[in-house]
Design an enzyme around this catalytic site. Structure first.
Site, PDB file in Angstrom:
ATOM      1  N   ARG A  30      -1.175  -1.088 -11.673  1.00 53.77           N
ATOM      2  CA  ARG A  30      -2.135  -1.916 -12.399  1.00 53.77           C
ATOM      3  C   ARG A  30      -1.364  -2.843 -13.328  1.00 53.77           C
ATOM      4  O   ARG A  30      -0.281  -2.484 -13.822  1.00 53.77           O
ATOM      5  CB  ARG A  30      -3.080  -1.046 -13.250  1.00 53.77           C
ATOM      6  CG  ARG A  30      -4.116  -0.295 -12.469  1.00 53.77           C
ATOM      7  CD  ARG A  30      -5.196  -1.246 -11.908  1.00 53.77           C
ATOM      8  NE  ARG A  30      -6.224  -0.541 -11.163  1.00 53.77           N
ATOM      9  CZ  ARG A  30      -6.253  -0.428  -9.833  1.00 53.77           C
ATOM     10  NH1 ARG A  30      -5.291  -0.953  -9.088  1.00 53.77           N
ATOM     11  NH2 ARG A  30      -7.252   0.192  -9.237  1.00 53.77           N
ATOM     12  N   HIS A  60      -3.335  -8.835  -5.130  1.00 55.37           N
ATOM     13  CA  HIS A  60      -3.894  -7.475  -4.969  1.00 55.37           C
ATOM     14  C   HIS A  60      -4.209  -7.182  -3.489  1.00 55.37           C
ATOM     15  O   HIS A  60      -5.334  -6.804  -3.149  1.00 55.37           O
ATOM     16  CB  HIS A  60      -5.145  -7.329  -5.849  1.00 55.37           C
ATOM     17  CG  HIS A  60      -5.456  -5.893  -6.191  1.00 55.37           C
ATOM     18  ND1 HIS A  60      -5.926  -5.492  -7.423  1.00 55.37           N
ATOM     19  CD2 HIS A  60      -5.379  -4.751  -5.462  1.00 55.37           C
ATOM     20  CE1 HIS A  60      -6.120  -4.188  -7.435  1.00 55.37           C
ATOM     21  NE2 HIS A  60      -5.790  -3.709  -6.253  1.00 55.37           N
TER      22      HIS A  60
HETATM   23  C1  OXD Z   1      -6.992  -0.229  -5.920  1.00 55.51           C
HETATM   24  C2  OXD Z   1      -7.528  -0.636  -4.632  1.00 55.51           C
HETATM   25  O1  OXD Z   1      -7.389   0.812  -6.450  1.00 55.51           O
HETATM   26  O2  OXD Z   1      -7.313  -1.818  -4.239  1.00 55.51           O
HETATM   27  O3  OXD Z   1      -6.147  -0.956  -6.460  1.00 55.51           O
HETATM   28  O4  OXD Z   1      -8.172   0.183  -3.973  1.00 55.51           O
END
Ligand code: OXD
Length: 306
Positions: free
Chosen positions: A221, A269
């Site tokens: 994160r 992401h």
């Molecule tokens: C996370 C996902 O938790 O993309 O980052 O599932």
């Protein structure tokens, strides 16, 4: 009994389709069209607005629409019901593949050579002598990544809250363990869940113990990373490069210094993207279990935060 989805609009349609395929009898509602809120017993969310679940009187469980649950647990009004997450072998494999690809690209200077190609320059560089990787977080996602890197010939170190034993991986735990591992790792990979204990863990104290020129890969994160310490470590050369897949604020804000930084490779992401069909299978299964009063799969420990 109904299931409520609070997921990004672009993901809702395919998730509903997959859920209906797995169980045509499911009564699925998509936020904000909740219908009668008293019928909702199970909710699946990704980054819901805090408080959105608080009025659901008969809610019995909540699932994250992803591997992480920090977005759920930060809601101060989250009802005190079991929380589950989505995790499956292909997702772990996808993330391990991403990490391996980034590491090999960095080691073989492929980004550099691509830049040189664009500039019309012929400037060969030998591969870097970076042969070790440290994985922070040895859960359902971290372990497969550690195994994959070991199979690719890297010396692999792993760190977690409690000590693990993984063949071919030198495992450490605790703060001292972290500081012992760092001098050995050329690639530091953060796969930790975000909790009060792990927020800000990627900081100057960690960077200064890495070998000079180490590379940081963050698929955990954004809040794991102390931005000012990180930028200083890149500028001083302590870090030779970084790949960031996660950010404090997503999408990353326009004009953020990461965008144009010559040592940062960033991705939006995408290290592992939850597949709606695999997610639907688990959601439908947990829904069935909820009705039958059976234990839920992939349930997290709310107190530990993962
Ligand atoms: C996370 C996902 O938790 O993309 O980052 O599932």
């Amino acid at each position: 009994m109904a299931l409520l989805l609070i997921v990004p609009p672009g993901r809702a349609r395919s998730l509903v389709r997959s859920l209906n395929r797995h169980d045509p009898d499911l009564d699925v509602r998509v936020w904000p069209e909740t219908g009668d809120r008293e019928e909702i017993q199970f909710a699946v969310t990704w980054n819901h607005t805090p408080g959105a679940l608080s009025g659901l009187k008969y809610l019995k469980a909540v699932s994250s629409f992803g591997a992480g649950v920090d977005h759920l647990l930060r809601d101060p009004q989250l009802p005190s019901v079991p929380v589950t997450r989505i995790i499956y072998a292909d997702l772990a494999d996808e993330i391990a593949e991403f990490i391996t690809a980034v590491i090999l690209n960095h080691k073989r200077n492929l980004f550099h050579h691509f830049q040189e190609q664009k500039a019309g320059r012929w400037s060969p560089l030998a591969r870097k002598t970076m042969n070790s990787a440290g994985i922070l977080g040895l859960g359902a996602l971290g372990k497969p990544a550690a195994r994959r890197l070991a199979a690719a010939g890297f010396d692999v170190f792993g760190w977690s809250r409690t000590l693990h034993a993984i063949p071919g991986v030198a495992c450490y735990s605790g703060e001292n363990g972290l500081y012992k591992l760092l001098p050995h790792v050329h690639f530091l990979v953060c796969m930790l869940p975000l909790t009060q204990k792990t927020a800000g863990i990627l900081n100057a104290r960690v960077f200064e113990r890495l070998p000079g020129g180490a590379c940081l890969i963050n698929v955990g994160r954004g809040q794991h990373l102390v931005e000012s310490d990180f930028l200083a470590a890149l500028d001083s050369g302590r870090l030779g490069g970084a790949c960031l897949d996660v950010f404090d604020q997503e999408p990353l804000t326009a004009g953020h210094p990461y965008w144009g930084h010559p040592k940062i490779f960033l991705t939006p992401h995408i290290a592992g993207i939850t597949d709606p069909d695999s997610a639907a299978l688990q959601i439908a299964e947990n829904y069935r279990r909820l009705i039958k009063g059976l234990p839920l799969i992939n349930r997290i420990n709310r107190r530990a935060g993962y």
